[in-house]
Design a protein around this motif. Structure first.
Motif, short mmCIF file in Angstrom:
data_model
loop_
_atom_site.label_atom_id
_atom_site.label_comp_id
_atom_site.label_asym_id
_atom_site.label_seq_id
_atom_site.Cartn_x
_atom_site.Cartn_y
_atom_site.Cartn_z
N PRO A 145 3.10 3.41 -0.31
CA PRO A 145 3.02 2.05 -0.89
C PRO A 145 3.01 0.95 0.18
N GLU A 146 3.83 1.10 1.21
CA GLU A 146 3.87 0.02 2.21
C GLU A 146 2.55 -0.09 2.98
N GLN A 147 1.85 1.06 3.14
CA GLN A 147 0.53 1.00 3.79
C GLN A 147 -0.48 0.31 2.87
N ALA A 148 -0.48 0.71 1.60
CA ALA A 148 -1.44 0.14 0.65
C ALA A 148 -1.22 -1.36 0.48
N LEU A 149 0.03 -1.79 0.61
CA LEU A 149 0.35 -3.20 0.40
C LEU A 149 0.31 -4.00 1.70
N SER A 150 0.02 -3.33 2.82
CA SER A 150 0.19 -3.99 4.12
C SER A 150 -0.73 -5.19 4.30
N GLY A 151 -1.88 -5.23 3.62
CA GLY A 151 -2.79 -6.36 3.79
C GLY A 151 -2.77 -7.33 2.63
N ALA A 152 -1.84 -7.13 1.70
CA ALA A 152 -1.85 -7.94 0.47
C ALA A 152 -1.46 -9.38 0.74
N PRO A 153 -2.15 -10.34 0.09
CA PRO A 153 -1.79 -11.75 0.26
C PRO A 153 -0.39 -12.05 -0.30
N ALA A 154 0.03 -11.33 -1.33
CA ALA A 154 1.37 -11.55 -1.89
C ALA A 154 1.86 -10.25 -2.52
N VAL A 155 3.14 -9.94 -2.33
CA VAL A 155 3.71 -8.69 -2.80
C VAL A 155 5.00 -8.99 -3.53
N GLU A 156 5.26 -8.25 -4.61
CA GLU A 156 6.53 -8.39 -5.31
C GLU A 156 6.92 -7.01 -5.86
N ASP A 157 8.12 -6.56 -5.57
CA ASP A 157 8.61 -5.27 -6.09
C ASP A 157 7.63 -4.13 -5.84
N ASP A 158 7.15 -3.98 -4.61
CA ASP A 158 6.21 -2.90 -4.29
C ASP A 158 4.91 -2.97 -5.08
N ARG A 159 4.54 -4.16 -5.49
CA ARG A 159 3.28 -4.30 -6.24
C ARG A 159 2.51 -5.49 -5.68
N PHE A 160 1.18 -5.50 -5.95
CA PHE A 160 0.37 -6.68 -5.62
C PHE A 160 0.77 -7.81 -6.57
N ARG A 161 1.11 -8.97 -6.00
CA ARG A 161 1.40 -10.13 -6.84
C ARG A 161 0.12 -10.94 -6.98
N VAL A 162 -0.31 -11.20 -8.20
CA VAL A 162 -1.58 -11.91 -8.41
C VAL A 162 -1.36 -13.15 -9.26
N PRO A 163 -2.31 -14.11 -9.18
CA PRO A 163 -2.21 -15.28 -10.07
C PRO A 163 -2.37 -14.85 -11.52
N ARG A 164 -2.06 -15.76 -12.45
CA ARG A 164 -2.14 -15.37 -13.87
C ARG A 164 -3.58 -14.95 -14.21
N ILE A 165 -3.67 -13.91 -15.02
CA ILE A 165 -4.98 -13.34 -15.35
C ILE A 165 -5.44 -13.84 -16.71
N LEU A 166 -4.49 -14.10 -17.63
CA LEU A 166 -4.84 -14.55 -18.97
C LEU A 166 -4.73 -16.06 -19.04
N ARG A 219 -5.51 -5.70 9.19
CA ARG A 219 -5.24 -4.42 9.86
C ARG A 219 -5.41 -3.31 8.85
N PRO A 220 -6.52 -2.57 8.92
CA PRO A 220 -6.76 -1.53 7.91
C PRO A 220 -5.70 -0.43 8.00
N PRO A 221 -5.35 0.16 6.87
CA PRO A 221 -4.37 1.26 6.90
C PRO A 221 -4.99 2.60 7.27
N TYR A 222 -6.29 2.64 7.58
CA TYR A 222 -6.92 3.94 7.90
C TYR A 222 -8.06 3.74 8.88
N ASP A 223 -8.44 4.84 9.57
CA ASP A 223 -9.57 4.84 10.48
C ASP A 223 -10.85 5.26 9.77
N ALA A 224 -11.97 4.62 10.08
CA ALA A 224 -13.27 5.10 9.64
C ALA A 224 -13.51 6.50 10.22
#
Lengths: 99, 496
Positions: A74-95, B100-105
Motif C-alpha cells: 500500500p505505501e508503494q501504491a500510495l507513494s505518488g498520491a496527491p492526497a492520502v487518508e487512512d491508507d487510501r487515495f483521498r479525492v475531491p467529492r465525486i457526487l 518517483r515510480p514504484p517500479y522499473d520498466a
C-alpha cells in the motif's frame, strides 16, 4: 468553410477534461481547423474493400496463469498520491451536492 | 584517447578485462556532462551519487565473478519516459513533476541486469509528442552540432547526449520517428526495432499500437549490442512478440551487401526535400550499388498518406491513454480547495499540467473518435494503415530492404516550427510508414549537407522481425563512409 467551429472545440475540451481559457479556445480552434483539413486527406485513399488495422501485427489475447503474485505494498501504491487518508487515495467529492 | 571518446563495445571490453572500472568510466562521463550540460541541456535528471552507486555495484558483481553481458560497466542515458525506481520519471510533463515510480520498466530492468550504468534521464517532447524537444515542459535541448538548432525529437535529449559524448549509448522510443529523426539530425545511429520486439511495460504510453523502444549509439555495432541487451519477449507486455531477437549483433559485424536487393522509395524524394539531404542520400544509394547491392526503384504511393493517417491514429490513442492523468492517484493536483468536484479538479489539473501540443492531440483524438466522425477519420485511417502494410509487403517481395532519406531536412533552428504544428509534423514524413506497418527501420549518418554543414541520415527499412538486415546494410554504409572520411562523421562536430 471551416472544418471545426469554436463551439465544437469547446465541447471537445469539456469531453477531454481540459479547463481551457477563452484565448486558448480561439487559438486551438484555428490550429485544429488546419490540422483536420490536412488529415482529411486520408479520404483520398480508395479503401472501401480494405479491412481496418487497429494494430501492425496479428494479435491474439494473452493470458497469464491465474496465480497469486506479489504486487505493490500500500505505501508503494500510495507513494505518488496527491492526497492520502487512512491508507487510501483521498479525492475531491465525486457526487454533486444534490446527489 | 579519453574514455568518453571510446565506443560502448570498447568500454565493455576494458571493464571486463579490468583495465578500467565501471566507476572510472561513469566518472569520466559525469565530468563530461557537468562540462557540457549548461550548453546542451540533454538531461532532465542527473544524480551523481545514484549513478556511482550503480557503477560500484557493477564492479562488485564483476569482481565476484558474475557473468555479465558485453555492455557491463558501460554508461547509458535513459529517456525520461521509462519508469525508474531510483530516479524521477516525468515524460517531460508538468503533470508528472517529481514523480518517483514504484517500479522499473522492463527496459530499465534489463539495462540494470546487463550491468549498464544509468547516467540520468534525458529530455524529450512532452509524452514523446513532437519532433524537436521544444515541447518539453523543462526547456529545450540543443543540437551539439549547432546550439541554435533542435536535436530532433521526441528523443532529442537522448540523441544530443550521445552526439555530445556525454554517453556512448542512450535509449529512445519511436512512435512516428522519435528515434530515427533525432539520430539523423545529430549524426548518430538510431534504430526502431520491429513493433513488439522491445517491451512497452513501464514505458509511459503515448500511442500503444505504435510505441517502440530502441537504441541510440555512435556506431552500428554499439546500437546492435544495446538492442540485444534490452529486447526480447516480455510476459508483462501483451503485444510483445514471443520469438527470438533477430541476430542483430552478428549482422552488425557482417558489413556486406553484395547481392542484396535494395529498393529506393520513389515517393520520398524531390520537392520539399533539402538539396543537401538529397545529394548525400543519392550518394549513399550509389555507394550501396558500388558495394554490390542491386538497387531498384520501388513505388509506394500510399506512403504519402501515412502522415495524415498517423495524425488521426496517434492522437486517438493518446486521447485514450492520457485519460489516466486524472489528478487522483499520482501526479499533479490543482484546485482541490474542498469546494470543487473531482471532475472540476481533473479539468483544472489537466489544463495546468499538459502543454499545448499534448492538449492539441488529446482534442484532435477526441474529435476523430467522436460518433459521427469516427468512420470518416479514425476508421478510414485504420484502413489506410492496412493499405500501407500491404504496400510494404508487396515491396518486400521485390527487395530485401527499402531506403529513403530519414527526414526531409537537416536540424531546423529552435523556434522555427514551434508554433506551426503542420510544419513540425513534416519532419516525420518518411519515418511514419514503418510505425504504421510495425516493421524495423534504422537511421545511419551519411554525411553533411553542403548548404549548412549539418548531418544527414539514411533510413533503412526491413520487414517485420528482419531487424538484422538494417544492421547489415547500416554497417556496410558506415564502414565504406568511415574509410572515405578517415573516421566517424562526429569528428567533424564542434568540440563544445
Amino acid at each position: 468553410m471551416s472544418a471545426i467551429t469554436r463551439d465544437e472545440v469547446a465541447h471537445l475540451a469539456r469531453l477531454s477534461r481540459l479547463a481551457l481559457t477563452d484565448d486558448e479556445l480561439d487559438h486551438y480552434a484555428t490550429q485544429l481547423d488546419a490540422i483536420i483539413e490536412s488529415v482529411a486527406k486520408v479520404a483520398e485513399v480508395a479503401a472501401e474493400d480494405v479491412p481496418p488495422s487497429s494494430h501492425a501485427l496479428p494479435l491474439t489475447n494473452v493470458f497469464r496463469a491465474d496465480e497469486v503474485q506479489p504486487g505493490l505494498a500500500p505505501e508503494q501504491a500510495l507513494s505518488g498520491a496527491p492526497a492520502v487518508e487512512d491508507d487510501r487515495f483521498r479525492v475531491p467529492r465525486i457526487l454533486g451536492e444534490e446527489a | 584517447m579519453s574514455l568518453i571518446r571510446k565506443t560502448a563495445a570498447e568500454l565493455g571490453t576494458m571493464v571486463a578485462s579490468g583495465e578500467v572500472t565501471a566507476v572510472e568510466v561513469a566518472e569520466a562521463h559525469l565530468d563530461r556532462m557537468a562540462e557540457v550540460e549548461p550548453k546542451v541541456n540533454a538531461f532532465l535528471h542527473v544524480d551523481r551519487e545514484t549513478t556511482l552507486e550503480q557503477a560500484r555495484a557493477v564492479d562488485a558483481r564483476l569482481r565476484a565473478g558474475e557473468k555479465l553481458g558485453p555492455l557491463a560497466g558501460v554508461p547509458i542515458a535513459h529517456k525520461d519516459i521509462f519508469t525508474t525506481r531510483d530516479m524521477p520519471t516525468t515524460a517531460a510533463s508538468k503533470i508528472l513533476k517529481g514523480w518517483r515510480p514504484p517500479y522499473d520498466a522492463t527496459v530499465t530492468a534489463r539495462l540494470r541486469a546487463a550491468g549498464l550504468v544509468i547516467l540520468g534521464k534525458t529530455n524529450l517532447d512532452e509524452f514523446a509528442m513532437g519532433s524537436s524537444t521544444e515541447n518539453s515542459a523543462y526547456g529545450t535541448t540543443r543540437n551539439p552540432w549547432d546550439l541554435s538548432r533542435v536535436p530532433g525529437g521526441s528523443s532529442g535529449g537522448s540523441s544530443a547526449a550521445v552526439a555530445a559524448y556525454e554517453a556512448p549509448l542512450s535509449t529512445g522510443t519511436d512512435t512516428g520517428g522519435s528515434i530515427r529523426q533525432p539520430a539523423s539530425v545529430t549524426g548518430i545511429v538510431g534504430m526502431k526495432p520491429t513493433y513488439g520486439g522491445s517491451s512497452r511495460y513501464g514505458l509511459i504510453a503515448f500511442a500503444s499500437s505504435l510505441d517502440t523502444p530502441g537504441p541510440f549509439a555512435r556506431n552500428v555495432l554499439d546500437a546492435a549490442l544495446l538492442h540485444e541487451a534490452f529486447s526480447g519477449h516480455d510476459p508483462m507486455d501483451s503485444t510483445s512478440i514471443d520469438a527470438p531477437v533477430p541476430s542483430v549483433v552478428e549482422a552488425a559485424r557482417t558489413p556486406d551487401v553484395a547481392g542484396m536487393r535494395i529498393g529506393v522509395v520513389k515517393e520520398f524524394s524531390g520537392e520539399g526535400y533539402q538539396p543537401g539531404v538529397l545529394a548525400r542520400y543519392h550518394e549513399a544509394v550509389q555507394l550501396l550499388e558500388s558495394l554490390g547491392a542491386k538497387v531498384v526503384e520501388v513505388s509506394c504511393p500510399s506512403f504519402l498518406t501515412a502522415l495524415p493517417a498517423y495524425y488521426l491514429i496517434a492522437p486517438s490513442e493518446c486521447s485514450s491513454n492520457l485519460a489516466r492523468f486524472d489528478a487522483m492517484r499520482y501526479g499533479l493536483r490543482v484546485g482541490d480547495d474542498g469546494t470543487r468536484s473531482a471532475e472540476e479538479v481533473m479539468a483544472l489539473t489537466r489544463a495546468a499540467g499538459f502543454g499545448p501540443e499534448v492538449k492539441r492531440r488529446i482534442m484532435l483524438g477526441t474529435y476523430a473518435l467522436s460518433s459521427g466522425y469516427y468512420d470518416a477519420y479514425y476508421g478510414q485511417a485504420q484502413k489506410v494503415r492496412t493499405v500501407i502494410s500491404r504496400e510494404f509487403e508487396a515491396a518486400f517481395h521485390q527487395v530485401d530492404v527499402l531506403v529513403s532519406p530519414t527526414t526531409p531536412t537537416t536540424a531546423f533552428p529552435i523556434g522555427e516550427r514551434a508554433d506551426d504544428p503542420m510544419a513540425m509534423y513534416l519532419a516525420d514524413l518518411c519515418t511514419i510508414p514503418s510505425n504504421l506497418a510495425g516493421n524495423a527501420a534504422m537511421s545511419v549518418p551519411v554525411g553533411l549537407a553542403d548548404e549548412d554543414g549539418l548531418p544527414v541520415g539514411l533510413q533503412i527499412m526491413a520487414p517485420v522481425l528482419a531487424d538484422d538486415r538494417c544492421y547489415r546494410v547500416g554497417a556496410a554504409v558506415e564502414q565504406a563512409l568511415e574509410s572515405r572520411w578517415g573516421g566517424p562523421l562526429l569528428k567533424e562536430a564542434p568540440s563544445l
